[in-house]
Each structure stands twice: as C-alpha cells, then as structure tokens.
Design a protein around this motif. Structure first.
Motif: not given
Length: 402
Positions: A126, A303-304, A306, A315-316, A318-320, A323-324, A354
């Motif tokens: 990230m 969206c992401s 972010l 979310a930092k 959980k996001l991969q 996914f983006i 985002s």
C-alpha cells in the motif's frame, strides 16, 4: 489515567475479533459494547477509541511488542501495554502486564518511527502504490489518514436549517461548530452518541463526512429532474439529492444488495424524502429500460476506500493488492454500462472515496477515450485530501453528454 481491567479485556476481545476472526472493526466494537449495560459513555468511548487506535497502528505496535499473527490473547495484551506506554500512562500492576519493558518499548518506537511503513503503520504494498501515485504528498496524507475523524452531521434541509439544528442539538447538550466551506455541515466538538438524540429520531440530520457532502451538489440537480443514483448503498447521497431537489422530481436509487436498499427506504422515511424509488440491479434489464432517460447520473463507485482510512482503519489490513486491480475493472465497467442512461445534454458525476489517480482521473480519461465515452466531455473535477482539506479523501468528476 486510571485503567479498568474489564474495559481493557473488552478491548482485547474486540481486537481478537478484528485481527484473528476477520470481523469489521465497527461491527466487532458494537458487539462488544453490548456486553455490559452498566458501562457509561466514557467506558464505551474508551473501548471504541482504544480499539480503533490499536487497529490503526497494528503493524507498529505488533513490531514493538514482538508478536505475530494470528495473535494469542497474551500478544494482544502486550499490544495494549505498548499503547499505554506510548500514550504516556503508567502501566497497571496487573498480571498481564508483569515485567512490561517500558524503556525498550520507547526505544523501539524511536527506532521504528524513522521508517514510514512502521511510523504510519502501513502494508508495504500500500505504501509503495500510494507513493507511486501521489508522490511527495503521500508522506503528509499517510499521517493525516491516521488521525481520528471528526463526527460530522448534515442538516436535512427538508426539515430544518443548520442554525435551527445547532440550537436543537445544544438543547440536548451536544455542542457543534460550522464550517464556511460546507454549508450544511455541523461538526461535533466532542464525540457523542448522536443517534440517541430526538433530533436524529425526527430526521433532522444524517451523519455524513463533510467531504462526502460536496458530491451531491456537484451533480447540479434541480427540482423536477429525473436522477439516477447508481451504487446507492444505504442512500446517504440519495437523501442529500432529495433535499437539494426539494422532494420534487424522481430519484432512482439502484444497488446490487436488497438489504442496503431496504435501509435506504427506512432512512428516507425518517428524513421525509418522498421522491426516491429503489431498484435492485438483478439483471441488465434495469439499466436498459432507463437508457437515455436520466437528466443526471451519480456513480458513487465502489473503490479501495483509501480516502476514508480515518474511519475504517481496519481496511489497511483487509485490503489486498489484487483487489485494487479488480475494483479498477469494476469501476470502468460501471462507467461504461450506466452512462447509457444519461440523456443528451444531461450530466453525470463519477465519484470515489479513493485518493489514487488510477481509480480517479485515469478512469475518467479511459472512459472518455472509449466508444461509450466519446459522447461525453469533462466539465470539472475536484479532489479532497485529508492533509489539505481536513476531512476524508474524495474525488469527483462532472461530465456532460454532448
């Protein structure tokens, strides 16, 4: 500061649910808060804010505590000890904190804070992606996204004014301030459970970040128009559109989840918004039937997220990165399909929460170069950044059909 063992235990349990069981932070905290009806507002505030803070800085605190996922209960207690020391409080003389190395904790913090991925507690991928897309401003933005977000209300103009709402809230002992850039926004001076107020029950306001409040006016709706709110979710922006349209005209709010649309209906009844019609996107027929019929279209695209890490710090983790890539493809697909509902001389807004250009400006440019986008022109675009504007990060682009 005096700590209570049962409140820290509740925090540890919430962290376990978030880190080990994959629960969303807000849901995990709400479940924990229902455990003991004797907890007052300060107790509940301590659990929620401490949990969010440790979630926010998970990588830093875990590194200092020398613990690794999946976290054992003792690991989570060590992370709370790190939090206590770094906040400058005395460590309680509890069994869980026996032999807490306070000097080593402070030393490790000083050492790790030289590195942004630890200081701001970020996954490597990230940090690298945001640095690539944002350049030098990422340093400031990453820090701002770790600050606790304000609680912001939007006065519902169908029922009240910001000035009237401010007075009503003050009568319920909730102090708020106004912001010249956001005319309908009221910012809480101290955090409080606003959902228990009579003003909320009467539908006088919605909780909505100030940055988010700029999107509906950007659509440039007028009373009597036909408007589509694609990806409407639970309807925060649809409710604001209804207020801007003075309940005149038609808003068609669509989503792929019926549960969200049901929540939108409930909120609309409370808000007194009568011109919203919900439609479940369960086939391509819904969009085809509306082809060329909408004066305005709002695409509040998935969206992401972010730009809203202040509110959703988990979310930092959980996001991969995959996914983006997936969400970019989804965003472009939504632009291509939903843009067909806009009538000639009509306009649409593409918006995200985002801060990445690849989800924002680049998506708009790719759309405009496509066959579907050839009939549109970019009128205006805006972006908000936490470090510059003080609220959540958003992007919005207004396009007109030729």
């Amino acid at each position: 500061m005096r700590f209570h063992h049962n409140l820290v235990q509740a925090t540890v349990d919430a962290l376990h649910n978030i880190f080990n069981d994959g629960k969303y932070a807000d849901q995990a905290i709400q479940k924990i808060l229902k455990r003991d009806t004797r907890w007052g507002s300060r107790d509940r505030g301590f659990i929620a804010e401490t949990t969010y803070d440790i979630v926010r800085y998970k990588r830093l605190y875990a590194e200092i505590a020398n613990v690794h996922e999946p976290f054992k209960p003792a690991d989570l207690w060590r992370m709370t000890a790190v939090w206590i020391v770094l906040k400058g409080h005395a460590v309680p003389a509890w069994e869980e904190y026996y032999n807490t190395p306070e000097r080593r904790i402070k030393g490790r913090f000083d050492e790790l804070s030289k590195n942004r991925v630890y200081r701001e507690s970020l996954p490597d991928w990230m940090d690298q992606l945001a640095l690539k897309e944002l350049g030098g401003i990422w340093e400031k933005e990453a820090s701002a996204l770790n600050k606790q977000a304000d609680v912001v209300l939007r006065a519902n103009s169908l029922k009240t004014t910001p000035a009237e709402l401010k007075e009503k809230l003050q009568s319920e002992e909730i102090a708020v301030s106004q912001h010249e850039r956001f005319p309908d926004a009221l910012i809480l001076k101290e955090r409080a459970n606003v959902f228990m107020t009579q003003a909320f029950k009467d539908g006088l306001f919605e909780v909505q970040d100030a940055g988010s409040q700029l999107i509906a006016p950007f659509v440039q709706v007028e009373p009597g128009m036909r408007v589509m709110d694609a990806c409407a979710g639970a309807g925060g922006k649809a409710l604001q559109l209804a207020a801007l349209m003075e309940n005149k005209g038609q808003i068609i709010a669509t989503d792929i989840y019926q549960s969200k649309l049901n929540e939108l209906k409930r909120r609309a009844r409370r808000a007194g918004a009568h011109n919203i019609e919900t439609r479940l996107i369960d086939s391509t027929k819904v969009i085809k039937k509306l082809a060329g019929k909408m004066d305005r279209l709002l695409i509040d695209a998935p969206c992401s997220g972010l730009g809203v890490l202040r509110r959703n710090p988990d979310a930092k983790w959980k996001l991969q990165p995959e996914f983006i890539d997936e969400i970019r493809a989804t965003q472009q697909d939504i632009l291509q399909r939903y843009s067909t509902v806009v009538k000639p001389d009509g306009m649409m807004v593409y918006a995200t929460c985002s801060i990445l250009a690849s989800e924002n400006e680049n998506q708009v440019q790719e759309f405009l170069k496509s066959e579907a986008g050839a009939t549109f022109e970019l009128v205006e675009e805006q972006s908000l950044l936490a470090h510059r504007d003080g609220f959540d990060g958003f992007y919005m682009a207004l396009m007109k059909k030729k």
